[in-house]
Design a protein around this motif. Structure first.
Motif, short mmCIF file in Angstrom:
data_model
loop_
_atom_site.label_atom_id
_atom_site.label_comp_id
_atom_site.label_asym_id
_atom_site.label_seq_id
_atom_site.Cartn_x
_atom_site.Cartn_y
_atom_site.Cartn_z
N GLN A 54 -0.90 3.43 7.78
CA GLN A 54 -1.55 2.14 7.49
C GLN A 54 -2.97 2.38 6.96
O GLN A 54 -3.41 1.76 6.00
N ALA A 55 -3.67 3.28 7.63
CA ALA A 55 -5.06 3.56 7.26
C ALA A 55 -5.13 4.14 5.85
O ALA A 55 -6.01 3.78 5.06
N LYS A 64 -6.02 1.13 -1.22
CA LYS A 64 -6.31 -0.20 -1.77
C LYS A 64 -7.81 -0.33 -2.06
O LYS A 64 -8.21 -0.81 -3.11
N THR A 65 -8.60 0.10 -1.07
CA THR A 65 -10.06 0.00 -1.23
C THR A 65 -10.55 0.81 -2.43
O THR A 65 -11.40 0.37 -3.18
N ILE A 105 -2.96 3.75 3.41
CA ILE A 105 -2.64 2.71 2.44
C ILE A 105 -3.85 1.78 2.23
O ILE A 105 -4.21 1.44 1.11
N GLY A 106 -4.50 1.44 3.34
CA GLY A 106 -5.69 0.60 3.26
C GLY A 106 -6.79 1.26 2.44
O GLY A 106 -7.43 0.64 1.59
N LEU A 107 -6.97 2.54 2.68
CA LEU A 107 -7.97 3.30 1.94
C LEU A 107 -7.64 3.32 0.45
O LEU A 107 -8.51 3.15 -0.40
N ALA A 153 3.96 -2.46 4.59
CA ALA A 153 2.59 -1.95 4.77
C ALA A 153 1.82 -1.93 3.44
O ALA A 153 0.62 -1.68 3.43
N GLY A 154 2.53 -2.17 2.34
CA GLY A 154 1.84 -2.28 1.06
C GLY A 154 1.88 -1.03 0.19
O GLY A 154 1.10 -0.88 -0.75
N CYS A 155 2.79 -0.14 0.51
CA CYS A 155 2.93 1.08 -0.29
C CYS A 155 3.38 0.70 -1.71
O CYS A 155 4.23 -0.15 -1.90
#
Ligand code: C2E
Ligand code: CA
Ligand code: CA
Ligand code: CA
Length: 278
Positions: free
Chosen positions: A219-220, A226-227, A222-224, A249-251
């Protein structure tokens, strides 16, 4: 005891000789194999859960040695040690780009092709000339080529690697960080290097289901991604549960046996055509 020791040394030496002999034979065969066109590229589709299409393929080399398909894990390290890797990578890049162009001319949807480059190509910047030339010859749009480099490669010589990457970017080629999470200082490197894509290593994908910490790490990442505006690929996705988790999770892209194994070129063409007709 002394006698026994000597015998041990003796048999140790025999084993060493045997290993050296086998290695030389393999090297000799690989060199011949390259000349005799025994290398083949397989292509593994990369699926976008967002657009519901295959948006790219990764080229993975195999060696047809007699009636056996030898895996790259068996000969890439040897090729790297002996310098044969330069010829091998040369061939891989040419073949993959020509194939991508052929698919395009067969009116398949736009698709990227990813190639794996060895540390050696990166260190001496030799891959710049190679890729420039191959792009010119194949007339493939540079945006459709992606170069995968491993995290550990980048770490070996950060300054040189950075320069090579910047030059590749100037050519318009995409850069992907392979095996993400298996080395060190991943996070700082992500910011420092011009990657457009990051591939979460299979070892993390294996742990997303039923492991809270494993899931949190992914998750982290994937979030990174995105950022930082970096596309995230999950590799080695084998199950529906993993697929569902990662998609939710947005992959951005999914690669793995769940979707398709690496395919010989004809099978891949068929796959891409069917995908197109959905
Ligand atoms: P890689 O770049 O990390 O490639 C992913 C590997 O995972 C491939 O193994 C692929 O067949 C395998 N794989 C894909 N999906 C799944 C899955 O769902 N489950 C499992 N268990 N495995 C999956 P492969 O083709 O044997 O390649 C191994 C490594 O050899 C590659 O790792 C790459 O580092 C290297 N390699 C392959 N082709 C080339 C090449 O053309 N040039 C260079 N320099 N290295 C290559
Ligand atoms: Ca790869
Ligand atoms: Ca990988
Ligand atoms: Ca790997």
């Amino acid at each position: 005891a002394k006698e026994q020791g000597r015998n041990q040394i003796c048999s140790y030496k025999q084993e060493m000789d045997e290993a050296v002999r086998r290695r030389l034979a393999l090297e000799h065969d690989l060199r011949l194999g390259l000349e005799r066109n025994e290398l083949v590229l397989y292509y593994q589709p990369q699926w976008s859960p967002h657009s519901h299409t295959t948006v790219g393929v990764e080229a993975l080399v195999r060696w047809r040695r007699g009636d056996r398909m030898v895996s790259p894990a068996e000969f890439i390290p040897l090729a790297e040690e002996t310098g044969l890797i330069l010829e091998l990578d040369d061939w891989v890049v040419r073949t993959a780009c020509a194939q991508a162009k052929a698919w395009q001319e067969a009116n398949l949807p736009r698709m990227t092709v990813s190639v794996n480059l060895s540390a050696r190509q990166f260190k001496n910047g030799r891959c710049i000339e190679l890729i420039r030339e191959v792009l010119q010859q194949s007339e493939l749009e540079p945006e459709l080529l992606k170069v995968e480099v491993t995290e550990s490669l980048v770490m070996q010589n950060a300054e040189d690697a950075l320069m090579t990457m910047q030059q590749l970017r100037q050519l318009g080629v995409g850069l992907s960080m392979d095996d993400f999470g298996t080395g060190y200082s991943s996070l700082s490197y992500l910011k420092r290097f011009p990657f457009q894509q990051l591939k979460i290593d299979k070892s993390f994908v294996d742990n997303v289901v039923g492991d809270r910490e494993g899931a949190a790490i992914v998750q982290a990442v994937i979030g990174l991604g995105k950022t930082l505006g970096i596309q995230i690929v999950a590799e080695g996705v084998e199950t529906m549960a993993q697929y569902n988790y990662l998609t939710l999770a947005g992959c951005d892209l999914i690669q793995g046996y769940f979707f398709s194994p690496p395919l010989p070129v004809d099978a891949c063409t068929t796959f891409l055509q069917q995908d197109h007709n959905w």
